[in-house]
Design an enzyme around this catalytic site. Structure first.
Site, PDB file in Angstrom:
ATOM      1  N   ASP A   2       0.849  -1.173   0.000  1.00 42.84           N
ATOM      2  CA  ASP A   2       0.000   0.000   0.000  1.00 42.84           C
ATOM      3  C   ASP A   2       0.899   1.242   0.000  1.00 42.84           C
ATOM      4  O   ASP A   2       2.079   1.161   0.363  1.00 42.84           O
ATOM      5  CB  ASP A   2      -0.855  -0.088   1.271  1.00 42.84           C
ATOM      6  CG  ASP A   2      -1.588   1.178   1.572  1.00 42.84           C
ATOM      7  OD1 ASP A   2      -2.279   1.685   0.669  1.00 42.84           O
ATOM      8  OD2 ASP A   2      -1.482   1.661   2.725  1.00 42.84           O
ATOM      9  N   ASP A   4      -0.184   5.077   1.008  1.00 48.35           N
ATOM     10  CA  ASP A   4      -0.379   6.027   2.108  1.00 48.35           C
ATOM     11  C   ASP A   4      -0.554   5.284   3.435  1.00 48.35           C
ATOM     12  O   ASP A   4      -1.418   4.423   3.575  1.00 48.35           O
ATOM     13  CB  ASP A   4      -1.598   6.919   1.840  1.00 48.35           C
ATOM     14  CG  ASP A   4      -1.451   7.699   0.535  1.00 48.35           C
ATOM     15  OD1 ASP A   4      -0.309   7.952   0.113  1.00 48.35           O
ATOM     16  OD2 ASP A   4      -2.489   8.041  -0.068  1.00 48.35           O
ATOM     17  N   LYS A 102      -9.167  -1.328  -4.427  1.00 52.06           N
ATOM     18  CA  LYS A 102      -8.915  -2.282  -3.349  1.00 52.06           C
ATOM     19  C   LYS A 102     -10.106  -2.291  -2.391  1.00 52.06           C
ATOM     20  O   LYS A 102     -10.634  -1.228  -2.094  1.00 52.06           O
ATOM     21  CB  LYS A 102      -7.645  -1.899  -2.564  1.00 52.06           C
ATOM     22  CG  LYS A 102      -6.366  -1.882  -3.385  1.00 52.06           C
ATOM     23  CD  LYS A 102      -5.135  -1.638  -2.507  1.00 52.06           C
ATOM     24  CE  LYS A 102      -5.140  -0.276  -1.844  1.00 52.06           C
ATOM     25  NZ  LYS A 102      -3.900  -0.038  -1.042  1.00 52.06           N
TER      26      LYS A 102
HETATM   27 MG   LIG Z   1      -2.980   2.952   3.596  1.00 46.30          MG
END
Ligand SMILES: [Mg+2]
Ligand SMILES: [Zn+2]
Length: 186
Positions: A2, A4, A102
């Site tokens: 991922d 962030d 996602k």
């Molecule tokens: Mg994240």
């Protein structure tokens, strides 16, 4: 991986490149994956585009900064994939019930098709339950990091999750070290 909260600080919407700040361990983590022969792929939801908060060009700008930071540190991301869609907000083409948001599997399927990623032997590392769900949706394993939203999710939500993460780590570098070492367990 991922983006962030995992590779970079979770600051809400990164609606300007100036808000993007890598964690201090991220370059080393990716370098470790590179040296161990793993594919290093970023998969990120950026629905701020669909919501009209910022143009898609910001994502490309941010990923340019990300790629240069990696290169400066001798690391390399094999791909950076994003979903800029939202199923119900904004205007087409970004408003769409896509397969890549996602935890739907589209971005990982792309890694499989374009890079030959072996999803059954892959890990998804992220700071939210959706990242774990993404992993499990393709038969991969999911690692939760306690950066970003991770500590809060682990503390307050994880006790009610039907399935625990396959690995829990303080941050991406620890997750990468344990995954590369093999035999990683929660
Ligand atoms: Mg994240
Ligand atoms: Zn999408």
């Amino acid at each position: 991986m991922d983006r962030d909260g995992t590779l970079s600080h979770e600051v809400g919407y990164v609606n300007h490149v100036s808000r993007f700040r890598l964690y201090p361990w991220s370059v080393e983590a990716v370098r470790l994956l590179n040296r161990a022969g793993w594919l290093a792929v970023v998969v990120t939801n950026q629905a701020g585009v669909a919501r009209g908060y910022f143009p898609e060009s910001v994502i490309h700008e941010v990923h340019g900064v990300l790629g240069r930071a990696m290169a400066d540190g001798g690391a390399r991301l094999d791909a950076v994939y994003f979903c800029a869609h939202h199923p119900s907000v904004g205007e087409p083409p970004f408003r769409q019930d896509c397969d890549c948001r996602k935890p739907r599997p589209g971005l990982l399927k792309r890694a499989e098709a374009e890079l030959g990623a072996d999803l059954a032997r892959s890990w998804v590392v992220g700071d939210r339950h959706g990242d774990l769900q993404l992993a499990w949706n393709v038969g991969a394993r999911g690692a939760l990091v306690k950066s970003g939203y991770g500590l809060g999710e682990w503390t307050h939500l994880a006790p009610r999750w039907p399935r625990p993460p396959d690995l829990v780590a303080d941050h991406l570098l620890e997750a990468a070290e344990r995954i590369v070492a093999g035999g990683a367990t929660a």
